[in-house]
Design an enzyme around this catalytic site. Sequence first.
Site, short mmCIF file in Angstrom:
data_model
loop_
_atom_site.label_atom_id
_atom_site.label_comp_id
_atom_site.label_asym_id
_atom_site.label_seq_id
_atom_site.Cartn_x
_atom_site.Cartn_y
_atom_site.Cartn_z
N ARG A 168 5.12 -28.38 4.69
CA ARG A 168 6.26 -27.73 5.31
C ARG A 168 6.06 -27.85 6.81
O ARG A 168 4.96 -27.63 7.32
CB ARG A 168 6.25 -26.27 4.85
N ARG A 182 0.83 -1.22 0.00
CA ARG A 182 0.00 0.00 0.00
C ARG A 182 0.86 1.27 0.00
O ARG A 182 1.98 1.25 0.50
CB ARG A 182 -1.02 -0.03 1.14
#
Length: 372
Positions: free
Chosen positions: A249, A176
């Site tokens: 993972r 942003r």
Amino acid sequence: MKNYDYLIVGAGLWGSVFAHEATKRGKKCLVIDRRTHTGGNIYCEDVEGINVHKYGAHIFHTNDKEIWDYVNSFVEFNRYTNSPVANYYGELYNLPFNMNTFYQLWKVKTPEEAKAKIAEQVKEAGITNPKNLEEQAISLVGTDIYEKLIKSYTEKQWGRPATELPAFIIKRLPVRFTFDNNYFNDRYQGIPNGGYNKLTEGLLQGVETRLGVDFFKDREALSALADTIVYTGPIDEYFGYAHGQLEYRSLRFENQLLDQENYQGNAVVNYTDSETKFTRIIEHKHFEFGTQPKTVVTHEYPQEWVKGAEPYYPVNNDKNTAIFNQYKALAQQESQVIFGGRLAEYRYYDMHQVIGSALKKVKVHFEGVLQD
Ligand code: FAD
Ligand code: UDP
């Protein structure tokens, strides 16, 4: 006559929401978990009055008012806003990528200057149609940020080159052009006052639970107890790895109790260089604005999942998606089994998405609402 209407395998958030909703509808449920506690990955351990997020930092965020009201009906949430800091070889940068980060990197002061800098780097990289995480990241924030804040963190986290990872992973992070360090864009965010166990306890109130029970160690006898099984464990394990193992993972957490009040001044500090082997340090007390005299910090080391380890993250690349689709087809043939959650759906779900998924399944199952 069976003893229970539902045997729910897994006392994590998905299983707990389902159990709560079924019990509310007058059904008899038995929840089992192979761990010795409920809550799955949101479980917290009390260390010196600090709620330690035992399976990694958990920040609740959602845009959905219904889900926000739902969790707050069990426990009130505080006003914690996640604003991690990145440490790249000793230099500190704000996350997610915002005007503070751009200023720290390039000394640019306006959105226009920042956009121009990124555009220049994206143009130089020549990426028009990003096909993987690396290309997606560069096309969003340019090469400087990719090199300093994304590449090594990502490759440590996933143990794979960023060019072999799906683009959607990096889209989790906002970019942003305002001076706003909030890691999430969602309207609602916080941590349960008193920790996540309050949420789990609220959900499982009045529900029979048996802990330290592995479904696969006594599959037949456990299955015989209930009309319907609700399974929230790894989907490949349910089918005996018939189509091969899905990749996950895993993580190793190194916890330290330190005799000091404030170690790093923030709940989350990411280490984005390649030499530091851990990805982040979590200082748990800051999630609840703790004022205890001591502090607990956790170093998070990613590692490849092997049988017996905890499967934390699904690796949603093409190879695993193809395998998962075969399991999904098998799951659709199991008429008396409901599959749900991060592991059974093999999706990189956040907590609000897990609750959304469970509530949706409840509507389909109990109210006959059609699934989309
Ligand atoms: P789980 O919590 O994994 O629960 C499944 C349960 O099933 C486990 O307790 C397991 O022991 C049990 N089980 C499995 N197999 C068997 C068996 N054979 N027999 C008995 N029991 C079994 N989400 C957010 O919204 N914000 C965050 O900041 C955030 N941070 C995260 C950080 C990390 C490191 C991780 C790993 C996840 C994070 N998440 C976060 C995601 C969040 O943890 C999940 O979305 C949610 O907790 C998943 O709930 P679940 O019930 O699907 O799965
Ligand atoms: N990421 C990164 N640098 C950071 C933080 C995140 O490159 O400092 C990337 C990384 O690929 C990670 C992904 O963004 O896997 C999503 O980050 P998030 O914080 O959502 O991961 P989680 O908390 O689920 O582990």
